[in-house]
Design a protein around this motif. Structure first.
Motif, short mmCIF file in Angstrom:
data_model
loop_
_atom_site.label_atom_id
_atom_site.label_comp_id
_atom_site.label_asym_id
_atom_site.label_seq_id
_atom_site.Cartn_x
_atom_site.Cartn_y
_atom_site.Cartn_z
N ARG A 149 0.84 -1.21 0.00
CA ARG A 149 0.00 0.00 0.00
C ARG A 149 0.87 1.26 0.00
NH1 ARG A 149 -4.62 -1.83 4.41
NH2 ARG A 149 -5.83 -3.15 3.02
N CYS A 194 -2.94 -0.20 9.72
CA CYS A 194 -3.09 -0.57 8.30
C CYS A 194 -3.67 -1.99 8.22
CB CYS A 194 -1.73 -0.48 7.60
SG CYS A 194 -1.90 -0.48 5.80
N CYS A 201 -6.74 5.10 7.78
CA CYS A 201 -5.89 6.01 6.98
C CYS A 201 -5.93 7.44 7.52
CB CYS A 201 -6.32 5.98 5.52
SG CYS A 201 -6.15 4.34 4.79
N CYS A 204 -3.47 7.79 10.12
CA CYS A 204 -2.20 7.13 9.81
C CYS A 204 -1.06 8.13 9.66
CB CYS A 204 -2.35 6.32 8.53
SG CYS A 204 -0.80 5.59 8.00
N CYS A 210 1.71 7.90 1.41
CA CYS A 210 1.22 6.57 1.05
C CYS A 210 0.56 6.61 -0.34
CB CYS A 210 0.22 6.07 2.10
SG CYS A 210 -0.54 4.51 1.64
N PHE A 213 -3.12 5.28 -0.55
CA PHE A 213 -4.08 6.23 0.02
C PHE A 213 -4.29 7.40 -0.94
CE2 PHE A 213 -4.76 10.03 2.77
CZ PHE A 213 -6.05 9.70 3.19
S1 SF4 Z 1 -2.53 5.58 4.72
FE1 SF4 Z 1 -1.54 3.87 3.70
S2 SF4 Z 1 -0.18 2.99 5.22
FE2 SF4 Z 1 -1.63 4.31 6.28
S3 SF4 Z 1 -3.29 2.96 6.92
FE3 SF4 Z 1 -3.88 3.85 4.96
S4 SF4 Z 1 -3.14 2.38 3.46
FE4 SF4 Z 1 -2.10 1.89 5.36
#
Ligand code: SF4
Length: 362
Positions: A149, A194, A201, A204, A210, A213
């Motif tokens: 990701r 994650c 997200c 995060c 990311c 995202f």
């Molecule tokens: S932003 Fe990216 S790394 Fe963070 S939780 Fe979402 S998918 Fe996972």
């Protein structure tokens, strides 16, 4: 991804990490035995379920030498209910190897640890980094997901190039920060932030960089080549009791599931729609069992046990056999009240528990 992207990744991840956010009894340990024990128990097991097993094992066998000297059946019994019993057999084999070949000390590198039965690349990296400070990154399902990701990479994680690529990305992500802390952090991050289906997200700390995202692809990654195929199996257990309250059981052998666990005489059919009388004409019906001498008592509901590649549907057919012989080759005839001394597959334990609860002991 550039070097700066990975530097951002590890800096943010370590700043986020707080060991107490996800307390684990084994986080307090730095010795290889306890780390190894917890990692083996937690393979394919949820943490909440694994914790009690880990504590029981660590208390019963405080050192690898104690475990190596343990009776096989006692270890299988303690493992009962955790599933994937090859792990328990490998646990014993590995403990005995550590004692016989390494003088009771775990080898101190991931490469050497991988030679122990049941220790794959992930477990070897976890032990080597946590117990011995080796600079090696863990790679498991959590790590694949986070890296795929963050890097927005759709190479299938179960392909040969994918495995190589993600191992390299994990090393790039680790850089020169202490591996023990980084590995703990990334595992907690996969469990808490994650996550597969409901990633946080918005909270995060990696979201700015990311790719998944920013491209709206979070739930499209990681990609897998093969989707799991399951097959259905239909088991009929003959629960045969005599007037002295003995029940016939045997230990499973061969390469099939549940090796070394105990069970009642088994007939496997292609579907569940089989009458109890028809079972006597099935090729699996035991030669030593005269159907005419049995008095049929009851057929149970259908129990279901889900394994990774198989769904097992189980019916229990209860009989009385007044003329049961004193012994039967390859079978055991314990008293009912001693049945709980044997390690059974979970579905049989569940059936016995249901019967006990209803005071309906055969
Ligand atoms: S932003 Fe990216 S790394 Fe963070 S939780 Fe979402 S998918 Fe996972």
């Amino acid at each position: 991804m550039t070097k700066a992207d990975w530097k951002y990744f590890r800096t943010q991840l370590l700043a986020w990490y707080l060991p107490e956010r996800r307390p684990m009894p084994w986080k307090e340990h730095r010795d290889a035995y306890n780390i190894w024990l917890s990692e083996i128990i937690l393979q394919q097991t949820r943490v909440e379920q694994g914790r009690a097993y880990y504590e029981r094992f660590a208390e019963t066998y405080p050192t690898v030498a104690d475990l190596a000297a343990a009776d096989d059946d006692a270890v299988m019994k303690l493992w009962e209910g955790l599933g994937y019993y090859s792990r328990a057999r490998n646990l014993l084999r590995a403990a005995r190897m550590v004692v016989a070949e390494y003088g009771g000390q775990f080898p101190d590198t991931a490469d050497k640890l991988r030679k122990l039965p049941g220790v794959g690349p992930y477990t070897a990296a976890a032990i080597a980094s946590f117990a011995f400070g080796e600079q090696v990154a863990v790679v498991d399902g959590n790590v694949y997901r986070i890296l795929a990701r963050y890097a927005g990479n759709s190479t299938p994680i179960d392909s040969t190039p994918g495995k190589k690529l993600f191992a390299q990305l994990a090393t790039d992500a680790l850089g020169d920060v202490p591996a023990a802390r980084f590995n703990q952090a990334i595992m907690d991050f996969g469990a808490l932030i994650c996550t597969p289906k409901r990633a946080s997200c918005k909270e995060c700390p990696l979201s700015t960089n990311c790719r998944a995202f920013n491209n709206g692809q979070v739930y499209e990654l990681p990609v897998k080549q093969k989707t799991l195929k399951r097959r259905d199996r239909h088991f009929h257990y003959l629960v045969i009791k005599d007037d002295a309250d003995r029940t016939i059981i045997r230990q499973r052998q061969g390469k099939d599931i549940w090796k070394d666990l105990y069970e009642f005489p088994l007939i496997e059919t292609v579907s569940n729609e089989v009458g109890t009388q028809e079972l006597a004409h099935h090729p699996d019906w035991p030669e030593w069992l005269p159907a005419a001498e049995l008095e049929f008592t009851k057929r149970s509901q259908v129990y279901k046990q889900q394994l990774t590649h198989q769904t097992i549907y189980v019916s229990f057919h209860t009989f009385r056999w007044g003329l049961m012989p004193g012994s039967i080759e390859n079978y055991l005839l314990p008293q009912n009240k001693l049945l709980d001394k044997f390690a059974f597959p979970r579905v049989i334990t569940k059936y016995i528990e249901d019967k006990t609860l209803l005071l309906d002991l055969f």
